[in-house]
Design a protein around this motif. Structure first.
Motif: not given
Length: 324
Positions: A196-212
């Motif tokens: 299945v072909a997917m597209d994606q975008q890091p959430v932190d490009s629009v919201f200040p999400a953090m890593a583990q």
């Protein structure tokens, strides 16, 4: 006489060896999910390559019942350290659990927004009316998704959010019953592996999400700082190994975690995704360190949207004292 001397030397050596072994600090680390997941590769590499041992630690891994359970067990002292996301202390400290982040595994956000290429989506604004999978309604993948929606003027009522667990997200996206997902790189890799072909975008490009994040209780930080320091140093070395050479790290990892021994190519792709999307240092944020501004922004969003009842002082949510 000669044999007596040799025997005495040998006995002394054994005694020293036993003393060194007993001197190692025993540490229990609690994962929020099964420890064979690729997301936890830095920990497995730290253990398998002797980084914990080199820091005087005898580490035992255990698996908790999700992030809330890990935070509770760490706060109660049933584990010295545990795993979460950078925003975990925001959620649980407001409920009286005195834990804080001691290391952040990357300067970017863990959560990725991904969608099927055939779903008619090119970015967050196109999510309106679409079905989106999250791990659970008490998980960062859900909270981060709400932040993404808010960034384009949407709410949870404008989309169909389904909390179906990691297996459900993968299977339903492959089947075309989910248009998009808020999740981690290995879920995306599993969907793509099915063709299945997917597209994606890091959430932190629009919201200040953090890593583990690695979390510890205030008590452990105060009473066992050398244990926290050694653990953090070892795991961050595992992160650096992956960033420096994802291919070599993947080869080492599949030896240590036999569940993945027949999927070296897939593990290498996941390692590369973490190295490129999550582990890079943020601006004025060296590897392992938390950003006060980012935590403050996430907490404000969570309070404003009723995800936590009250804000707590930001300096109680993390410490950078163990980051060299």
């Amino acid at each position: 006489m000669k044999h007596t001397i040799l025997n005495t030397v040998a006995a002394a050596a054994l005694a020293l060896s036993a003393g060194a072994a007993s001197a190692a600090d025993k540490v229990t680390y609690l994962f929020p999910a099964p420890d064979f997941l690729p997301a936890f590769a830095p920990f497995q590499l730290a253990k398998g390559k002797g980084y914990f041992e080199a820091n005087g630690l005898d580490v035992t891994f255990q698996v908790g019942k999700g992030g809330a359970d890990v935070a509770t067990q760490v706060a109660l002292g049933n584990a010295e350290l545990g795993g979460g996301i950078g925003d975990t202390p925001i959620i649980v400290r407001a409920n009286g659990l005195e834990i804080r982040g001691v290391a952040l595994l990357g300067g970017r956000g863990l959560t990725q927004l991904a969608w099927r290429e055939d779903a008619g989506i090119s970015g967050p604004a196109d999510l309106k009316g679409k079905s989106i999978g999250v791990l659970s309604f008490q998980d960062t993948t859900y909270y981060n998704l709400l932040g993404v929606l808010a960034s384009v003027g949407l709410t949870k009522n404008d989309v169909d959010i389904q909390a179906v667990g990691p297996g459900g997200i993968i299977q339903l996206t492959i089947a075309g019953k989910l248009d998009a997902m808020s999740g981690v790189p290995e879920w995306i890799a599993a969907i793509e592996a099915a063709g299945v072909a997917m597209d994606q975008q890091p959430v932190d490009s629009v919201f200040p999400a953090m890593a583990q994040a690695i979390i510890a209780s205030d008590k452990t930080i105060a009473e066992k700082p050398e244990v926290v320091q050694g653990f953090v140093d070892a795991v961050l070395q595992g992160v650096r190994d992956i960033s420096a050479d994802p291919k070599a790290a993947a080869e080492e990892y599949v030896k240590l975690v036999p569940q993945h021994s027949e999927n070296l190519a897939g593990i290498e792709a996941i390692m590369r995704a973490y190295a490129e999307l999550i582990y890079p240092e943020g601006e004025n944020q060296p590897l392992g360190a938390f950003s006060e501004e980012r935590i403050k922004a996430v907490q404000a969003f969570y309070v404003d949207n009723g995800l936590v009842r009250t804000a707590v002082p930001v300096d109680e949510l993390y410490t950078n004292e163990f980051i060299k």
